[in-house]
Design a protein around this motif. Sequence first.
Motif, PDB file in Angstrom:
ATOM      1  N   HIS A 182       5.787   1.340  -8.922  1.00  0.00           N
ATOM      2  CA  HIS A 182       4.629   2.118  -9.386  1.00  0.00           C
ATOM      3  C   HIS A 182       3.434   1.931  -8.451  1.00  0.00           C
ATOM      4  N   LEU A 183       3.179   0.698  -8.045  1.00  0.00           N
ATOM      5  CA  LEU A 183       2.084   0.463  -7.100  1.00  0.00           C
ATOM      6  C   LEU A 183       2.312   1.150  -5.766  1.00  0.00           C
ATOM      7  N   ASP A 212      -0.594  -1.393  -0.414  1.00  0.00           N
ATOM      8  CA  ASP A 212      -1.338  -0.308   0.245  1.00  0.00           C
ATOM      9  C   ASP A 212      -1.089  -0.293   1.744  1.00  0.00           C
ATOM     10  N   PRO A 225       3.550   0.683   2.068  1.00  0.00           N
ATOM     11  CA  PRO A 225       4.076   1.287   0.837  1.00  0.00           C
ATOM     12  C   PRO A 225       5.586   1.506   0.842  1.00  0.00           C
ATOM     13  N   ARG A 272      -1.837  -5.646  -4.369  1.00  0.00           N
ATOM     14  CA  ARG A 272      -2.292  -4.264  -4.181  1.00  0.00           C
ATOM     15  C   ARG A 272      -2.609  -4.004  -2.710  1.00  0.00           C
ATOM     16  N   ARG A 308       8.165  -0.043  -1.854  1.00  0.00           N
ATOM     17  CA  ARG A 308       8.967   0.825  -2.723  1.00  0.00           C
ATOM     18  C   ARG A 308      10.439   0.410  -2.683  1.00  0.00           C
ATOM     19  N   ASP A 358       4.038   3.876  -5.302  1.00  0.00           N
ATOM     20  CA  ASP A 358       3.865   5.322  -5.492  1.00  0.00           C
ATOM     21  C   ASP A 358       2.394   5.712  -5.551  1.00  0.00           C
ATOM     22  N   GLN A 359       1.536   4.813  -6.004  1.00  0.00           N
ATOM     23  CA  GLN A 359       0.096   5.095  -6.082  1.00  0.00           C
ATOM     24  C   GLN A 359      -0.657   4.762  -4.807  1.00  0.00           C
ATOM     25  N   ALA A 360       0.014   4.178  -3.832  1.00  0.00           N
ATOM     26  CA  ALA A 360      -0.639   3.790  -2.573  1.00  0.00           C
ATOM     27  C   ALA A 360      -1.118   5.041  -1.852  1.00  0.00           C
ATOM     28  N   PRO A 361      -2.285   4.943  -1.232  1.00  0.00           N
ATOM     29  CA  PRO A 361      -2.794   6.118  -0.505  1.00  0.00           C
ATOM     30  C   PRO A 361      -1.910   6.462   0.680  1.00  0.00           C
ATOM     31  N   ARG A 362      -1.692   7.726   0.843  1.00  0.00           N
ATOM     32  CA  ARG A 362      -0.886   8.208   1.986  1.00  0.00           C
ATOM     33  C   ARG A 362      -1.815   8.306   3.192  1.00  0.00           C
TER      34      ARG A 362
END
Length: 74
Positions: free
Chosen positions: A66-67, A9, A12, A5, A16, A69-73
Amino acid sequence: MHWLRTLVDRYPKPARVAGKTLLLAGAILILGAVFARAGLAWPLPEGPVVFGIAVALVLAGVVLTHLADQAPRG
């Protein structure tokens, strides 16, 4: 799992791309085995081991994508 994770993060976009690559590799293995079973492709190694590897690649690709895509921008 926490290290994954943290790594996703931090990076990203490469995560991806790696996830989509793993997903594609697993899908190609599955489709190749299906075509080989039908006699439409070169002989590929078939059996539960290959399908297990292909499913593992697909699942790893889905999880990694999926991880990412959920990473903070940031």
